[in-house]
Scaffold this motif. Structure first.
Motif, short mmCIF file in Angstrom:
data_model
loop_
_atom_site.label_atom_id
_atom_site.label_comp_id
_atom_site.label_asym_id
_atom_site.label_seq_id
_atom_site.Cartn_x
_atom_site.Cartn_y
_atom_site.Cartn_z
N GLU A 1 77.73 72.13 -20.97
CA GLU A 1 78.02 73.27 -21.83
C GLU A 1 77.14 74.40 -21.33
O GLU A 1 75.99 74.19 -20.95
CB GLU A 1 77.69 72.94 -23.28
N GLU A 2 77.67 75.62 -21.31
CA GLU A 2 76.88 76.73 -20.79
C GLU A 2 76.75 77.82 -21.84
O GLU A 2 77.58 77.98 -22.71
CB GLU A 2 77.51 77.29 -19.51
N SER A 3 75.66 78.56 -21.73
CA SER A 3 75.40 79.62 -22.69
C SER A 3 74.62 80.72 -21.98
O SER A 3 73.69 80.46 -21.24
CB SER A 3 74.59 79.08 -23.86
N GLU A 4 75.03 81.95 -22.25
CA GLU A 4 74.53 83.07 -21.47
C GLU A 4 73.62 83.96 -22.31
O GLU A 4 73.85 84.12 -23.51
CB GLU A 4 75.75 83.87 -21.02
N LEU B 1 71.55 73.91 -27.95
CA LEU B 1 72.01 72.95 -26.94
C LEU B 1 71.42 71.57 -27.23
O LEU B 1 72.11 70.56 -27.13
CB LEU B 1 71.60 73.43 -25.54
#
Lengths: 352, 369
Positions: free
Chosen positions: A81-84, A101
């Motif tokens: 999972e990605e988060s910016e 996360l």
């Protein structure tokens, strides 16, 4: 009363519109550009990826970290999972990203960029059973690995390449911002050029006084700087300025053959347009992708180590790119310097 | 007349509510155009924040509130102090360097640093004030320029006095006895309310008293309403311009301090930037009213905090919240203007009605229509 009615009518219409918006069910957000982490079926590590400002698409270390995760998906059966990060967010937002996360069950968690150091220090304590990695970080904790790079060595080698290739005996450098992040690129490059011929002139241009948008997301600034450097007589310009580097490539693509640009972090020849490719001599490589993949692999094998994991020239964690074949005639010479860096006979400076 | 007053209150509330709703609609439309999940966005934004998020919201709101107050003092004078950003950067840098020396023991060090920060903010803002009254330079232009100078100057000085740790470059750490501890507000949260966020409360009370209960506040509001009338009634407008910009700058000087003493303990390249500009939006949203600004700050802080979850829970880019915030500000300005015109028209009709009837005191606008 007419106006009150009108206002009320407008308010109601608007409220209805919102309600309408809310009801229009989009089936689970499938249309978002979330291709990297779309497949949640893997049984391997669940990697949580927290990007620095810029996120995926920066053609720099965020993209490289994503490439490392991509490889983990393919080879380690991992999911992610990605988060910016957003520009000018408070530090608490970074903490929160890591906690979210962690709470969502991701382990290991990879934070991209030294800006996460303090936040990982805090959050890693709260989740002692999870493993954290910080790219370029300097965090401390039993469950934290810092993935660090000897970028001055890769930059030294592209400096050597520039020194060997320059006809004008004059080269240039564009840095995002003075400071501990970019100084090693500049110092290594300068030393590399001087190792070939101390009489070669090295001009330096800095885009900003601090590591902000003006430094690393400023292609027009880099365009101005590149034009000035080439006009002053340099025939090779190396940039260490993230997204801003696009401006350099735009300028160099309008120049005659024999005028070069040098990329940074990833092999920028691969992501350039055909016109630009003819002018991209090499790139100073910082293999964040390798480091992230190694970390994910170590996590799967249960062999992650706290502290610093240094990717230097010995481990091939930094280096120079040969795409395009423009360095074929000097590769053997560059590799002599590389061998000396590996053996320790030669040291690349990291301070200007 | 009571009925009319009720309607006035409703009108005052209508503007911000309308603006927020319009902004949400526009955000929804953008999400639809981008092919993202609108329901995911709305359910994430309106989800109940966890205890630790509540603390974050309060912390950030208090910082935004100080910034909003700084901007509001200028607005009340019809001065556009765009320079809050530069003023707080200069102030917090100076405070960080001073406090790190540890010349004074514990709390005294903190108090002197706070005063120093306010002084630096005031002096930096006074440059724009002096330029305006002596040379007629618009404060909008000069404060924007002073922002650019402040950013470069702090970055330059940081390179001179800063120490690098890893990839970060920061001033020396403040001695531990001068750290301001947090307040454990909620037991379930791992984080604490920043101790110096109380400065926001003090600032709000001070602002309300200064503006509504002091001679200076009266002069300030009078000058803001009509400079020529203020001159006629003996107010030294030039002095007012400089002094109010200095007060605005002094409040701006406080913005970075809760983070400095409670969280980062040093000023580095990663110290939070941009609060000064957000403050302008918050002041506009709150109509320069101390309670209104508090609502604006809480709303912006809430939206920012919730936006953090967007990417992980709803696969929506958090940038969308920045868009909504921008639209809220635009919509608020427009909505206030619409409401103001409506109210003016209402008053005119009311006066006309009173003049045209033989018993003005009994007439209501409704009766005449």
């Amino acid at each position: 009363m007419r106006h009150t009615t009108k206002l009320a009518a407008l308010a109601v219409t608007v409220a209805l519109l919102v309600a309408g918006c809310a009801k229009k069910e989009d089936t689970g957000g499938a249309a978002t550009s979330d291709e990297l982490c779309a497949d949640k079926s893997g049984a391997g590590p669940k990697i949580g990826l927290a990007y620095d400002i810029g996120g995926r698409g920066d053609h720099s270390f965020n993209d490289l970290a994503a490439a490392g995760v991509k490889k983990s998906l393919d080879e380690l059966d991992a999911t992610c999972e990605e988060s910016e990060a957003s520009a000018q967010e408070p530090d608490s937002a970074k903490e929160e990203r890591l906690r979210t996360l962690a709470e969502a069950g991701f382990n290991p968690i990879v934070a991209v960029g030294f800006v996460y150091t303090e936040e990982v220090n805090k959050v890693a304590k709260e989740y002692p059973d999870k493993k954290f990695a910080v790219v370029d970080g300097f965090a401390e904790g039993p469950n934290i690995t810092n993935l660090v790079f000897s970028v001055e060595q890769g930059s030294f080698l592209v400096g050597v390449a520039a020194g060997l290739k320059t006809k004008a005996k004059h080269v240039g450098f564009i840095g995002g911002a003075r400071g501990p992040i970019i100084d090693p690129f500049a110092a290594g490059y300068k030393a590399g050029v001087a190792a070939v011929d101390p009489s070669i002139k090295v001009d330096m241009k800095w885009l900003s006084d601090k590591g902000d948008d003006k430094a690393f997301a400023n292609p027009s600034g880099a365009k101005t700087a590149a034009t000035a450097l080439y006009d002053a007589g340099a025939d090779i310009v190396f940039h260490a300025s993230g997204l801003s580097g696009g401006g350099l490539f735009d300028v160099v693509s309008t120049k005659p053959d024999g005028i070069w640009a040098i990329g940074v972090d990833s092999d920028q020849y691969q992501t350039a347009t055909p016109e630009q490719q003819k002018h991209i001599l090499t790139s100073s490589l910082k293999k964040v992708d390798v480091a992230v993949f190694d970390f994910a692999k170590a996590f799967k094998d249960g062999t992650t180590k706290p502290g610093y994991d240094l990717y230097d020239i010995k481990r091939d964690g930094v280096g120079y790119a040969t795409s395009g074949g423009f360095l074929d005639d000097v590769t053997s010479k560059i590799d002599e310097y590389k061998a000396k860096l590996v053996s320790g006979d030669l040291k690349a400076p990291s301070k200007l | 007349m009571g009925k009319l007053d009720l309607r006035r209150i409703a009108l005052a509330l209508a503007a911000p509510v309308l603006a927020i709703v319009v902004a949400l609609v526009i955000t929804c439309l953008i999400l639809l155009a981008a092919g993202s999940s609108v329901s995911g966005f709305l359910s994430t934004i309106f989800s109940v924040p966890a205890e630790r998020n509540v603390i974050n919201i309060l912390n950030n709101a208090s910082i935004l509130y100080l910034s909003g107050l700084a901007a509001a003092i200028g607005f009340r004078m019809n001065l556009f102090n765009i320079g809050v950003e530069g003023q707080y950067q200069m102030a917090v840098f100076t405070a960080a360097v001073f406090a790190a020396q540890g010349w004074l023991p514990g709390p005294i060090n903190v108090i002197v640093s706070i005063i120093l920060a306010m002084l630096v903010g005031a002096i930096w803002a006074s440059i724009a004030g002096v330029l305006k009254v002596t040379r007629g330079v618009s404060e909008v232009i000069s404060t924007i320029m002073l922002n650019a100078i402040a950013v470069s100057l702090t970055a330059y000085m940081l390179r001179k006095v800063g120490v690098s740790t890893g990839s970060n470059l920061a001033t020396e750490e403040i001695p531990r006895d001068s750290w301001v501890g947090g307040i454990k507000l909620l037991s379930g949260a791992p984080n604490e309310l920043l101790g110096l966020s109380l400065l926001a409360v003090l600032g709000g009370i001070g602002y309300a008293i200064l503006l509504n209960r002091s001679k200076f506040g009266f002069a300030l509001r009078a000058t803001g309403t009509s400079a020529s009338a203020a001159v006629a009634s003996g107010i030294d407008v030039r002095r007012m311009v400089v002094v109010s910009l200095m007060i605005s700058g002094a409040v701006a000087g406080l913005i970075g301090l809760p983070l400095l003493f409670g969280n980062s303990h040093s000023y580095g390249t990663t110290f939070q930037a941009g609060i000064g500009f957000a403050g302008i939006a918050v002041a506009l949203l709150g109509r320069n009213n101390p309670i209104g600004i508090a609502f604006g700050a809480l709303l912006f802080s809430y939206l920012t905090e919730q936006s953090n979850l967007l990417e992980i829970n709803a696969q929506v880019s958090p940038d969308i919240v920045a868009i909504s915030q921008g639209v809220i500000v635009l919509a608020v300005v427009i909505a206030y203007e619409v409401v103001r015109r409506y109210r003016n028209a209402l008053e005119q009709r009311q006066v006309a009605a009173e003049l045209s009837t033989s018993a003005p005191s009994e007439a209501t606008p409704e009766a005449t229509r």
